[in-house]
Design an enzyme around this catalytic site. Structure first.
Site, PDB file in Angstrom:
ATOM      1  N   HIS A  25       5.943   1.397  -6.612  1.00 18.90           N
ATOM      2  CA  HIS A  25       7.184   0.930  -5.948  1.00 18.90           C
ATOM      3  C   HIS A  25       6.869  -0.061  -4.839  1.00 18.90           C
ATOM      4  O   HIS A  25       7.447   0.011  -3.751  1.00 18.90           O
ATOM      5  CB  HIS A  25       7.976   2.124  -5.396  1.00 18.90           C
ATOM      6  CG  HIS A  25       8.614   2.968  -6.449  1.00 18.90           C
ATOM      7  ND1 HIS A  25       9.877   2.734  -6.955  1.00 18.90           N
ATOM      8  CD2 HIS A  25       8.149   4.052  -7.142  1.00 18.90           C
ATOM      9  CE1 HIS A  25      10.180   3.634  -7.880  1.00 18.90           C
ATOM     10  NE2 HIS A  25       9.142   4.447  -8.026  1.00 18.90           N
TER      11      HIS A  25
ATOM     12  N   ASP B 245       5.568   8.618  -5.899  1.00 23.90           N
ATOM     13  CA  ASP B 245       6.258   8.903  -7.155  1.00 23.90           C
ATOM     14  C   ASP B 245       6.029   7.786  -8.168  1.00 23.90           C
ATOM     15  O   ASP B 245       5.754   6.649  -7.807  1.00 23.90           O
ATOM     16  CB  ASP B 245       7.766   9.052  -6.923  1.00 23.90           C
ATOM     17  CG  ASP B 245       8.373   7.820  -6.251  1.00 23.90           C
ATOM     18  OD1 ASP B 245       7.784   7.340  -5.272  1.00 23.90           O
ATOM     19  OD2 ASP B 245       9.410   7.333  -6.725  1.00 23.90           O
ATOM     20  N   GLU B 246       6.201   8.140  -9.406  1.00 23.50           N
ATOM     21  CA  GLU B 246       6.300   7.180 -10.499  1.00 23.50           C
ATOM     22  C   GLU B 246       5.215   6.089 -10.447  1.00 23.50           C
ATOM     23  O   GLU B 246       5.509   4.906 -10.475  1.00 23.50           O
ATOM     24  CB  GLU B 246       7.687   6.528 -10.500  1.00 23.50           C
ATOM     25  CG  GLU B 246       8.778   7.553 -10.682  1.00 23.50           C
ATOM     26  CD  GLU B 246      10.171   6.955 -10.633  1.00 23.50           C
ATOM     27  OE1 GLU B 246      11.032   7.498 -11.338  1.00 23.50           O
ATOM     28  OE2 GLU B 246      10.394   5.985  -9.906  1.00 23.50           O
ATOM     29  N   THR B 247       3.979   6.520 -10.414  1.00 31.90           N
ATOM     30  CA  THR B 247       2.859   5.580 -10.300  1.00 31.90           C
ATOM     31  C   THR B 247       2.309   5.227 -11.669  1.00 31.90           C
ATOM     32  O   THR B 247       1.098   5.206 -11.875  1.00 31.90           O
ATOM     33  CB  THR B 247       1.747   6.203  -9.439  1.00 31.90           C
ATOM     34  OG1 THR B 247       1.505   7.518  -9.939  1.00 31.90           O
ATOM     35  CG2 THR B 247       2.132   6.268  -7.990  1.00 31.90           C
TER      36      THR B 247
END
Ligand code: TNX
Length: 492
Positions: free
Chosen positions: A237, A302-304
């Site tokens: 992100h 998150d969401e790597t």
């Protein structure tokens, strides 16, 4: 003056108090003679109360130093006998209102109750009579505002702070950075804000908070007994940062600014094998920590999906001690638990939808405390139903009852109530084009979350909650809050 067919406003409080006894014969009238009595230490809370009473009633309502409170007074008393630091006792009689608490935070919570015991918008200005003893169930009662996907001004964030304070929330997590923007001035890396903060989803002009503005927001929140938790989302992100500084990219070439809504899988990553990345993260964390009096820094994590797992683990191993060196405790989305040797002080924030997650149960067994934000219950960016014009639906439609009907203390296997630091309702803003949209998605679901977080489970009752919530409609109308008129609620 009293309409005996109207139930007492004592029965309309949100969140429901631990104990309330209404006495309709003991209403207290706010008049031209009403003053707020408070000792020095509680003067700031007294001023907030008096300011609201003045705006509401037009009476002068002075704040006076404590002393023998005469008839007609509202008295705030710091009293260690109340016990719980955020608890309070409120007594309303024809002659006096007395609010007792161990700390100013407890007095502030009691003042929010007192405000709800007054009418929404028009007189007679009577405080409903009776007694209340109250204290919160969970210490951390929060919401998150995503100021990255869309920018909200300092004035708008202050309005949000006022709105959440009324429901006794005490944490505002600010999601300050993401692919679409970087919203906080960092003096050692100035282009993060000036370039990385220049736009938002849809490509319009964005904005950022200077360090002074951020500190002003933090202080404004602190005045309302709300702790700000800043989130710097790494290592994924991060397009806004990567676009601002080419040298942070693995290939040394900056990507363009990203202004689409994005997808929920993560496509950007800091270069976890570059030494400069760690100097960058340390500089940022040092500045953010210095600006933030609260105990916590939120690192996202998150969401790597664009970060190789090995690099991700190495990154977290190096960055966590930086947070500790800057004197803060780490919070991360629950993906943080993929790191095997986390310090037990690290707090995972669960945003999944399962009631059973082996990593969460194992973390609790090792001694971690956790935050619960189950997406299909409290993701405030989910649509209420098929017809909601904004919002997402990947975690399902979330009506008010869905946000209300879950018990954080028994929600997840292996995560008992003592391990639950608290609950938080995130409001992601990809689809929220204005502050009016923020209000529409937050209210009334945030009132439901507030009750889940504050009130003892023994008071939990959907039908009673829906009836109480209906009486808050006129309050929101008076404050011009753009709330969703859920068909589940018997608004009058
Ligand atoms: C998932 S929840 C995200 C966010 C999105 C959100 C949209 C989480 C930690 N990450 O980046 O904004 O879904 O609902």
């Amino acid at each position: 003056m009293l309409d005996p067919t109207q139930p007492s406003r004592m029965d309309a409080l949100i969140p429901a108090p631990v104990h309330a006894r209404a006495d309709p014969a003991a209403d207290f009238a706010v008049s031209g003679a009403t003053a707020v009595h408070a000792a020095e230490a509680s003067a700031p809370v007294a001023e907030l109360l008096a300011g609201e009473l003045r705006a509401l009633t037009g009476h002068p309502v002075p704040v006076v130093a404590e002393g023998a409170a005469p008839d007609g007074a509202i008295t705030l008393v710091l009293d260690p006998a109340v016990g719980h630091p955020e608890g309070y006792r409120l007594s309303v009689t024809n002659r006096q209102v007395t609010l007792r608490a161990t700390t100013p935070a407890g007095l502030f919570a009691g003042v929010q109750t007192l405000r709800q015991l007054l009418p929404a918008a028009s007189g007679p200005w009577t405080v409903a009579g009776g007694e209340i003893h109250d204290r919160p169930r969970f210490a951390h009662r929060g919401t998150m505002l995503d100021v990255s996907r869309h920018f909200y001004t300092v004035a708008e964030v202050k309005r949000f702070i006022d709105q959440i304070a009324r429901y006794k929330l005490n944490v505002l997590h600010l999601h300050l950075t993401d692919d679409q923007s970087w919203r906080l001035e960092i003096r050692s890396w100035p282009r993060l804000a000036t370039y990385g903060g220049s736009t938002q989803v849809g490509g319009g002009p964005g904005g950022y908070y200077t360090q002074e503005q951020y500190q002003d927001l933090v202080a404004y929140a602190a005045g309302r007994h709300i702790t700000v938790i800043p989130e710097i989302d790494v290592p994924g992100h991060t397009t806004a940062a990567l676009a601002s500084y080419p040298e942070l990219n693995a290939g040394g070439v900056a990507p363009p600014l990203f202004t689409a809504q994005g997808n929920a899988t993560g496509f950007s990553s800091l270069a976890t094998d570059k030494e400069l990345t760690y100097r960058f993260v340390d500089d940022v964390l040092r500045e953010v920590a210095a600006l933030t009096p609260g105990d916590y820094l939120h690192l996202g994590t998150d969401e790597t999906h664009a970060t190789p797992e090995e690099g991700r683990l190495a990154f977290i191993d190096r960055v966590l001690p930086m947070v500790a060196r800057h004197g803060k405790t780490v919070i991360g989305w629950h993906e943080l638990l993929r790191s095997p040797d986390l310090p037990v002080s690290a707090i995972p924030q669960y945003w999944g939808r399962e009631r059973s997650d082996p990593l969460m149960a194992a973390a609790v067994a090792r001694g971690h405390r956790v935050l619960l934000s189950p997406a299909h219950r409290v993701y405030l960016d989910m649509k209420y139903d098929l017809s909601t014009p904004i919002g997402y639906e990947w975690a399902g439609y979330i009506e008010v009852a869905d946000s209300y009907d879950w018990d954080p203390g028994t929600y997840m296997d292996g995560v008992g109530e003592p391990a639950v630091l608290g609950v938080e309702a995130p409001l992601w803003s990809e689809t929220l084009n204005s502050y009016a949209d923020v209000e529409y998605m937050a209210f009334p679901r945030l009132a439901a979350l507030a009750e889940v977080a504050w009130s003892p489970w023994s008071t939990h009752d959907w039908d009673a909650f829906a009836r109480r919530l209906a009486t808050h409609g006129p309050r929101w109308e008076a404050q011009q809050v753009n709330f969703y008129r859920s068909p589940q609620i018997p608004w009058s």
